[in-house]
Design a protein around this motif. Structure first.
Motif, PDB file in Angstrom:
ATOM      1  N   SER A 103       0.815  -1.222   0.000  1.00 38.24           N
ATOM      2  CA  SER A 103       0.000   0.000   0.000  1.00 38.24           C
ATOM      3  C   SER A 103       0.843   1.263   0.000  1.00 38.24           C
ATOM      4  CB  SER A 103      -0.978  -0.005   1.183  1.00 38.24           C
ATOM      5  OG  SER A 103      -0.255  -0.018   2.388  1.00 38.24           O
ATOM      6  N   CYS A 104       2.165   1.135   0.058  1.00 38.84           N
ATOM      7  CA  CYS A 104       3.025   2.323  -0.050  1.00 38.84           C
ATOM      8  C   CYS A 104       2.793   2.942  -1.435  1.00 38.84           C
ATOM      9  CB  CYS A 104       4.492   1.918   0.110  1.00 38.84           C
ATOM     10  SG  CYS A 104       5.631   3.296  -0.167  1.00 38.84           S
ATOM     11  N   ARG A 216       1.503   6.396  -8.612  1.00 39.02           N
ATOM     12  CA  ARG A 216       0.740   5.940  -7.442  1.00 39.02           C
ATOM     13  C   ARG A 216      -0.616   5.400  -7.866  1.00 39.02           C
ATOM     14  NH1 ARG A 216       0.161   9.582  -2.662  1.00 39.02           N
ATOM     15  NH2 ARG A 216      -1.709   8.453  -2.116  1.00 39.02           N
ATOM     16  N   ALA A 217      -1.214   6.031  -8.901  1.00 40.13           N
ATOM     17  CA  ALA A 217      -2.509   5.536  -9.381  1.00 40.13           C
ATOM     18  C   ALA A 217      -2.324   4.146  -9.995  1.00 40.13           C
ATOM     19  CB  ALA A 217      -3.097   6.504 -10.401  1.00 40.13           C
ATOM     20  N   LEU A 218      -1.254   3.953 -10.749  1.00 36.28           N
ATOM     21  CA  LEU A 218      -1.011   2.636 -11.341  1.00 36.28           C
ATOM     22  C   LEU A 218      -0.781   1.579 -10.279  1.00 36.28           C
ATOM     23  CD1 LEU A 218       1.249   3.582 -14.352  1.00 36.28           C
ATOM     24  CD2 LEU A 218      -0.873   2.261 -14.471  1.00 36.28           C
ATOM     25  N   LYS A 219       0.028   1.922  -9.255  1.00 36.05           N
ATOM     26  CA  LYS A 219       0.305   0.926  -8.207  1.00 36.05           C
ATOM     27  C   LYS A 219      -1.001   0.501  -7.540  1.00 36.05           C
ATOM     28  CE  LYS A 219       3.003  -0.291  -4.163  1.00 36.05           C
ATOM     29  NZ  LYS A 219       4.276  -0.186  -3.453  1.00 36.05           N
ATOM     30  N   SER A 220      -1.839   1.482  -7.200  1.00 24.81           N
ATOM     31  CA  SER A 220      -3.095   1.099  -6.530  1.00 24.81           C
ATOM     32  C   SER A 220      -4.017   0.363  -7.495  1.00 24.81           C
ATOM     33  CB  SER A 220      -3.777   2.317  -5.905  1.00 24.81           C
ATOM     34  OG  SER A 220      -4.119   3.255  -6.890  1.00 24.81           O
ATOM     35  N   ALA A 221      -3.920   0.681  -8.784  1.00 24.24           N
ATOM     36  CA  ALA A 221      -4.752  -0.033  -9.764  1.00 24.24           C
ATOM     37  C   ALA A 221      -4.287  -1.486  -9.896  1.00 24.24           C
ATOM     38  CB  ALA A 221      -4.699   0.675 -11.108  1.00 24.24           C
ATOM     39  N   PHE A 222      -2.976  -1.702  -9.920  1.00 20.47           N
ATOM     40  CA  PHE A 222      -2.471  -3.083  -9.982  1.00 20.47           C
ATOM     41  C   PHE A 222      -2.913  -3.871  -8.752  1.00 20.47           C
ATOM     42  CE2 PHE A 222       0.961  -1.430 -12.923  1.00 20.47           C
ATOM     43  CZ  PHE A 222       0.577  -2.199 -14.015  1.00 20.47           C
ATOM     44  N   ASN A 223      -2.951  -3.195  -7.594  1.00 18.38           N
ATOM     45  CA  ASN A 223      -3.337  -3.883  -6.355  1.00 18.38           C
ATOM     46  C   ASN A 223      -4.838  -4.141  -6.264  1.00 18.38           C
ATOM     47  OD1 ASN A 223      -0.687  -3.720  -5.510  1.00 18.38           O
ATOM     48  ND2 ASN A 223      -1.022  -2.116  -3.992  1.00 18.38           N
ATOM     49  N   ALA A 224      -5.628  -3.233  -6.871  1.00 17.24           N
ATOM     50  CA  ALA A 224      -7.062  -3.163  -6.543  1.00 17.24           C
ATOM     51  C   ALA A 224      -7.784  -4.494  -6.725  1.00 17.24           C
ATOM     52  CB  ALA A 224      -7.732  -2.078  -7.373  1.00 17.24           C
ATOM     53  N   LEU A 226      -6.739  -7.504  -6.815  1.00 15.55           N
ATOM     54  CA  LEU A 226      -6.260  -8.619  -6.004  1.00 15.55           C
ATOM     55  C   LEU A 226      -6.472  -8.394  -4.511  1.00 15.55           C
ATOM     56  CD1 LEU A 226      -2.886  -9.141  -7.896  1.00 15.55           C
ATOM     57  CD2 LEU A 226      -4.845 -10.681  -7.936  1.00 15.55           C
ATOM     58  N   ASP A 227      -6.539  -7.144  -4.095  1.00 17.69           N
ATOM     59  CA  ASP A 227      -6.556  -6.843  -2.665  1.00 17.69           C
ATOM     60  C   ASP A 227      -7.952  -6.582  -2.112  1.00 17.69           C
ATOM     61  OD1 ASP A 227      -3.871  -7.212  -2.822  1.00 17.69           O
ATOM     62  OD2 ASP A 227      -3.289  -5.171  -2.321  1.00 17.69           O
ATOM     63  N   GLY A 228      -8.991  -6.922  -2.885  1.00 15.25           N
ATOM     64  CA  GLY A 228     -10.356  -6.833  -2.390  1.00 15.25           C
ATOM     65  C   GLY A 228     -10.731  -5.413  -2.001  1.00 15.25           C
ATOM     66  N   GLN A 229     -11.506  -5.269  -0.936  1.00 16.64           N
ATOM     67  CA  GLN A 229     -11.988  -3.949  -0.536  1.00 16.64           C
ATOM     68  C   GLN A 229     -10.848  -3.018  -0.160  1.00 16.64           C
ATOM     69  OE1 GLN A 229     -15.111  -3.995   2.373  1.00 16.64           O
ATOM     70  NE2 GLN A 229     -16.613  -4.535   0.818  1.00 16.64           N
ATOM     71  N   ALA A 230      -9.773  -3.585   0.445  1.00 23.04           N
ATOM     72  CA  ALA A 230      -8.639  -2.735   0.810  1.00 23.04           C
ATOM     73  C   ALA A 230      -7.979  -2.176  -0.454  1.00 23.04           C
ATOM     74  CB  ALA A 230      -7.626  -3.525   1.636  1.00 23.04           C
ATOM     75  N   GLN A 233     -10.163   0.506  -1.803  1.00 27.59           N
ATOM     76  CA  GLN A 233     -10.019   1.685  -0.944  1.00 27.59           C
ATOM     77  C   GLN A 233      -8.808   2.511  -1.344  1.00 27.59           C
ATOM     78  OE1 GLN A 233      -7.981   1.396   2.635  1.00 27.59           O
ATOM     79  NE2 GLN A 233      -9.390   2.633   3.839  1.00 27.59           N
ATOM     80  N   GLU A 234      -7.683   1.803  -1.639  1.00 27.21           N
ATOM     81  CA  GLU A 234      -6.468   2.514  -2.057  1.00 27.21           C
ATOM     82  C   GLU A 234      -6.684   3.266  -3.357  1.00 27.21           C
ATOM     83  OE1 GLU A 234      -2.842   0.266  -2.710  1.00 27.21           O
ATOM     84  OE2 GLU A 234      -3.284  -0.745  -0.816  1.00 27.21           O
ATOM     85  N   LEU A 235      -7.278   2.570  -4.312  1.00 27.72           N
ATOM     86  CA  LEU A 235      -7.513   3.179  -5.624  1.00 27.72           C
ATOM     87  C   LEU A 235      -8.458   4.370  -5.472  1.00 27.72           C
ATOM     88  CD1 LEU A 235      -6.946   2.821  -8.659  1.00 27.72           C
ATOM     89  CD2 LEU A 235      -8.968   1.394  -8.785  1.00 27.72           C
ATOM     90  N   ALA A 236      -9.525   4.160  -4.698  1.00 26.30           N
ATOM     91  CA  ALA A 236     -10.509   5.220  -4.506  1.00 26.30           C
ATOM     92  C   ALA A 236      -9.920   6.387  -3.723  1.00 26.30           C
ATOM     93  CB  ALA A 236     -11.736   4.657  -3.787  1.00 26.30           C
ATOM     94  N   GLY A 237      -8.992   6.091  -2.830  1.00 30.84           N
ATOM     95  CA  GLY A 237      -8.321   7.166  -2.083  1.00 30.84           C
ATOM     96  C   GLY A 237      -7.601   8.115  -3.025  1.00 30.84           C
TER      97      GLY A 237
END
Ligand code: 2NE
Length: 271
Positions: A103-104, A216-224, A226-230, A233-237
């Motif tokens: 999430s960094c 940062r948007a790409l990192k959270s998009a790659f995570n989104a 796979l990481d479920g609601q969390a 949340q990162e992407l939406a943040g």
């Protein structure tokens, strides 16, 4: 590169910064950089420092010496329900660190020389990128030593190397050399050991040329996904952050503070 030594106050790690890069080095070479709860806590602190330092754009995670990146949890302090800290409390706090790496909002790069084994293998796995020296060796040992990581260690690994390979890695507890790891998509590139840091810094410099917001948007998009609601949340943040940066978002705040009705009529409704 002229590294600034920021290691004061840390014992199990060394922490350096230079030209927008933060480097966290596990400093326990006598146990192939195995981590104990204190090591993990210090890595969490350094990672948080790098995250909140506006001058830092990329984080490098590595291990002291040429023999190991990290050999996982320190089996000498493994108690009956986790790894024992100085107070006698048992931890699996490396799981928190894994989430914090993911999430960094800045890219985290694993720079691997020698062994990345067990929980140390999962640490490189959860980093955004891995640059491996030609002496690097990768593998899990859990089923051999009475442990497993069924979180990112299993599910994220399967998304990186595929289900069959992930099951092989865990069920057989084999070791894989750098070229095999590259062929599996476990690492991004393999370089001669002597060039490991130079090449890693070159990758960092290239990343640092690019838009921090896009990264940062790409990192959270790659995570989104796979990481479920969390992950969502990162992407939406990031969407919220970008909205706060617009006049439309600021009109809501300004109207509230000025005790008036907000005027959103002047803002376009995009199709
Ligand atoms: C890493 C590896 C393959 C290296 O082998 P080698 O031959 O290069 O070194 P050697 O002689 O095995 O290790 C050197 C010294 O480091 C210690 C060794 O015991 C040895 O100590 P002395 O005999 O010289 O006193 N050492 C190495 N790794 C250690 C460790 N993890 N804890 C404590 N001491 C360690 C080889 O050393 C190896 O296979 N190490 C064990 C890897 C392992 O099984 N790690 C734990 C996996 S479980 C885990 O990490 C985990 C998890 O599954 C879930 C949640 C959290 C953690």
């Amino acid at each position: 590169l002229e590294w600034q030594d920021c290691s004061a106050g840390y014992h199990d790690i060394r922490y350096h910064k230079a030209e927008g890069i933060a480097k966290i080095t596990i400093n326990r070479p006598e146990v192939r950089n195995a981590f104990r709860p204190q090591t993990v806590r210090e890595m969490q602190l350094a990672l948080a420092d790098a995250r909140f330092d506006e001058g830092i754009g990329v984080v490098v995670l590595t291990g002291e010496g040429e023999l190991a990146f990290c050999s996982g949890g320190d089996q000498r302090v493994r108690g009956d329900s986790g790894y024992q800290d100085e107070q006698g409390t048992h931890h699996l706090n490396v799981l928190d660190l894994q989430r914090e790496i993911r999430s960094c909002p800045k890219p985290v790069i694993a720079m691997v020389a020698g062994y990345a084994i067990g929980g140390g293998h999962v640490l490189h796995l959860v980093c955004d990128l891995t640059i491996a020296a030609d002496n690097a060796r990768f593998g899990q040992t859990g089923p051999k030593v009475g442990s497993f990581d069924g979180g990112f260690g299993a599910s994220y690994m399967a998304s990186v190397v595929g289900q069959k390979k992930a099951r092989e890695i865990w069920y057989l507890c084999r070791q894989y050399d750098a070229r095999e790891a590259e062929a599996m998509g476990l690492v991004n590139t393999v370089v001669p050991l002597q060039e490991l840091e130079v090449e890693t810094v070159a990758w960092c410099r290239r990343i640092l040329e690019h838009s921090p917001m896009a990264l940062r948007a790409l990192k959270s998009a790659f995570n989104a996904g796979l990481d479920g609601q969390a992950g969502v949340q990162e992407l939406a943040g990031n969407a919220t952050m970008l909205f706060y940066m617009t006049e439309e978002g600021q009109e809501g705040r300004n109207a509230y503070l000025e005790k008036r009705k907000p005027d959103f009529q002047r803002f376009k409704r995009n199709p």
